[in-house]
Design a protein around this motif. Structure first.
Motif, PDB file in Angstrom:
ATOM      1  N   ASN A  11       0.829  -1.208   0.000  1.00 45.10           N
ATOM      2  CA  ASN A  11       0.000   0.000   0.000  1.00 45.10           C
ATOM      3  C   ASN A  11       0.864   1.259   0.000  1.00 45.10           C
ATOM      4  O   ASN A  11       0.512   2.265  -0.624  1.00 45.10           O
ATOM      5  CB  ASN A  11      -0.925   0.008   1.219  1.00 45.10           C
ATOM      6  CG  ASN A  11      -1.967  -1.079   1.143  1.00 45.10           C
ATOM      7  OD1 ASN A  11      -2.527  -1.345   0.088  1.00 45.10           O
ATOM      8  ND2 ASN A  11      -2.236  -1.737   2.261  1.00 45.10           N
TER       9      ASN A  11
ATOM     10  N   GLU B 203       2.284   1.676  -3.552  1.00 44.76           N
ATOM     11  CA  GLU B 203       1.282   2.232  -4.464  1.00 44.76           C
ATOM     12  C   GLU B 203       1.097   3.734  -4.238  1.00 44.76           C
ATOM     13  O   GLU B 203       1.054   4.525  -5.188  1.00 44.76           O
ATOM     14  CB  GLU B 203      -0.050   1.505  -4.287  1.00 44.76           C
ATOM     15  CG  GLU B 203      -1.111   1.974  -5.272  1.00 44.76           C
ATOM     16  CD  GLU B 203      -2.432   1.238  -5.113  1.00 44.76           C
ATOM     17  OE1 GLU B 203      -3.435   1.715  -5.677  1.00 44.76           O
ATOM     18  OE2 GLU B 203      -2.465   0.195  -4.416  1.00 44.76           O
TER      19      GLU B 203
ATOM     20  N   SER C 223       2.019   6.750  -6.918  1.00 45.51           N
ATOM     21  CA  SER C 223       1.013   7.741  -7.328  1.00 45.51           C
ATOM     22  C   SER C 223       1.566   9.154  -7.173  1.00 45.51           C
ATOM     23  O   SER C 223       1.384  10.013  -8.044  1.00 45.51           O
ATOM     24  CB  SER C 223      -0.260   7.585  -6.489  1.00 45.51           C
ATOM     25  OG  SER C 223      -0.930   6.389  -6.792  1.00 45.51           O
TER      26      SER C 223
ATOM     27  N   THR D  79       1.141  -6.082  -6.550  1.00 43.12           N
ATOM     28  CA  THR D  79      -0.292  -5.898  -6.785  1.00 43.12           C
ATOM     29  C   THR D  79      -0.424  -5.418  -8.223  1.00 43.12           C
ATOM     30  O   THR D  79       0.520  -4.902  -8.816  1.00 43.12           O
ATOM     31  CB  THR D  79      -0.944  -4.850  -5.848  1.00 43.12           C
ATOM     32  OG1 THR D  79      -0.447  -3.549  -6.172  1.00 43.12           O
ATOM     33  CG2 THR D  79      -0.708  -5.166  -4.379  1.00 43.12           C
TER      34      THR D  79
ATOM     35  N   ALA E 245      -2.140  -2.847  -9.229  1.00 37.91           N
ATOM     36  CA  ALA E 245      -2.016  -1.381  -9.225  1.00 37.91           C
ATOM     37  C   ALA E 245      -0.560  -0.943  -9.164  1.00 37.91           C
ATOM     38  O   ALA E 245      -0.165   0.028  -9.827  1.00 37.91           O
ATOM     39  CB  ALA E 245      -2.798  -0.786  -8.048  1.00 37.91           C
ATOM     40  N   VAL E 246       0.256  -1.634  -8.357  1.00 37.75           N
ATOM     41  CA  VAL E 246       1.673  -1.291  -8.252  1.00 37.75           C
ATOM     42  C   VAL E 246       2.369  -1.476  -9.602  1.00 37.75           C
ATOM     43  O   VAL E 246       3.162  -0.625 -10.041  1.00 37.75           O
ATOM     44  CB  VAL E 246       2.365  -2.133  -7.163  1.00 37.75           C
ATOM     45  CG1 VAL E 246       3.889  -2.071  -7.304  1.00 37.75           C
ATOM     46  CG2 VAL E 246       1.957  -1.640  -5.775  1.00 37.75           C
TER      47      VAL E 246
ATOM     48  N   LYS F 184       1.219   1.272 -12.102  1.00 41.78           N
ATOM     49  CA  LYS F 184       1.805   2.575 -11.781  1.00 41.78           C
ATOM     50  C   LYS F 184       3.314   2.588 -12.054  1.00 41.78           C
ATOM     51  O   LYS F 184       3.870   3.613 -12.471  1.00 41.78           O
ATOM     52  CB  LYS F 184       1.517   2.942 -10.327  1.00 41.78           C
ATOM     53  CG  LYS F 184       0.070   3.373 -10.077  1.00 41.78           C
ATOM     54  CD  LYS F 184      -0.195   3.649  -8.618  1.00 41.78           C
ATOM     55  CE  LYS F 184      -1.510   4.377  -8.396  1.00 41.78           C
ATOM     56  NZ  LYS F 184      -2.678   3.704  -8.945  1.00 41.78           N
TER      57      LYS F 184
END
Length: 420
Positions: A255, A258, A262, A297, A299-300, A303
């Protein structure tokens, strides 16, 4: 976070609660002003060198604490009737009721005059319980125009890391869901306070718990999203970018990785900041993420590739990407993670092999990593038309004989525009 239907919330009579902690008093004592407090809370106030009554701000003629035995008996009788185990449970989430709007208004007023950090922390923790309880509570705080400056002041001046972290937590909630006005106000406050706010944020990222690190990075992202000046202000603050880049290590909490990615994507929209990030070896950390056997993940990964795509717009970025196994990591993620990840990966390879062509070893790496086969599949996938066209361009550049039949009917006169 709404209330669970299985939870039992206890309605506490207001005069049973300490004016400082707003929790049920265990040892009520009265000052010479007639106001009753819980002994530990008022003792901390007095031990801090204060000589006023916290509730009335009257100067104390005497600091004697007189036990309020009548109130203590009433609290005992009440706690017996509702169940002492519920009232005295050590779990704050199950004991402490959610403050009312009136109590929060009182708490905000107290924050403007309170100097004792322990008491300020207790007040902020009550506000956290309030703001996390329901959307209506968040909406109420969004409308408090003086709240963001007050929290910035606490973050800037507080000495206790727990107080700083709690103020950042509330800021994160307020500005993430708030309007553009709040974001601009926070950015302006950050610009005008001489860097002390950023210094405190830096320390929170460096020394705070994982949750506090994530909230601090999120606050930085919001500030950097306002304008280029905000981006440069953060980038030029000693240590912040270095600390955030450390946070995208594969050994870090997913988390936090990520959130950090961002922020880096947002701040890298400035070309000058982009160069700083490349020089700080951000690409080496991204390479480790892409070459990790297990996907951290989705998302990681998305990104990471998005940030790498941004870096590929600069010559020094492309040079870093072409060395040390990064290209292999990009090819590895083709068609493996998500459509978004594939599109970023294709764009990166297209920049390296088709647009700039600065390092011929990249083509060899793509071929060796089975990239051509994957690109042929991309052409047939549900990726955007532009990305499918990029895949066709790449296959032509790679000049692979085995793909000749697939390209027999392909001829393009399309002029591509860099997607940056």
């Amino acid at each position: 976070m709404g209330r669970d239907e299985t939870e039992t919330y206890i309605t506490v009579p207001s005069f049973f609660k300490c004016p400082i902690s707003l929790d049920v008093m265990s040892s009520p004592v009265s000052l010479c002003t007639g106001v009753t407090y819980d002994r530990p809370s008022i003792q901390r106030w007095l031990d801090g060198g204060n000589n006023t009554c916290p509730a009335t701000m009257q100067i104390l003629k005497s600091k004697d604490l007189v036990p309020n035995l009548t109130l203590q008996r009433l609290i005992k009788a009440w706690s017996d009737s509702v169940g002492s185990s519920a009232v005295n449970s050590p779990d704050p989430a199950s004991v402490r009721e959610i403050p009312t709007v009136e109590e929060v208004n009182d708490s905000l007023t107290r924050l403007t005059i309170e100097k004792d950090e322990e008491i300020r922390l207790e007040i902020l923790l009550r506000i956290v319980r309030f703001v996390k309880d329901r959307d209506a509570n968040r909406e109420f705080l969004y409308r408090k125009t003086d709240l963001v400056p007050m929290l910035v002041d606490i973050v800037t001046t507080a000495k206790k890391i727990k107080l700083v972290s709690t103020a950042i937590k509330i800021l994160d909630i307020i500005i993430e869901k708030g309007n553009e006005r709040d974001r601009e106000r926070l950015s302006n406050l950050t610009l005008t306070n001489g860097g002390d706010f950023l210094k405190a944020i830096h320390l929170a990222i460096q020394r705070g718990e994982i949750e506090s690190k994530i909230e601090s990075v999120t606050v930085l992202e919001v500030i950097s999203s306002v304008d280029t000046k905000s981006k440069m202000m953060i980038a030029e603050r000693d240590g912040i970018l270095t600390e955030v880049i450390k946070s995208i290590s594969t050994e870090t909490d997913p988390n936090l990785i990520e959130a950090s990615l961002s922020f880096l994507i947002t701040i890298s929209k400035s070309k000058r900041v982009r160069s700083k990030l490349i020089a700080a070896k951000t690409i080496a950390e991204i390479k480790d993420i892409l070459l990790t056997e297990e996907t951290i993940t989705v998302a990681v990964t998305e990104k990471s590739l998005k940030l790498l795509e941004t870096f590929s717009s600069k010559r020094e970025g492309r040079s870093e990407i072409c060395s040390g196994g990064c290209v292999e990591g990009v090819v590895k993620k083709l068609l493996k993670i998500s459509t978004t990840a594939t599109e970023h990966a294709v764009t990166i390879l297209w920049c390296l092999c088709h647009v700039f062509k600065e390092d011929k070893t990249v083509e060899e790496t793509v071929e060796r990593s089975n990239g051509v086969t994957k690109l042929l599949v991309v052409i047939q996938s549900n990726c955007s038309p532009m990305v499918r066209q990029m895949a066709k361009d790449l296959i032509k550049v790679l000049k692979v004989k085995s793909s000749a039949s697939a390209l027999a009917a392909y001829e393009t006169k399309t002029t591509h525009i860099m997607p940056f």
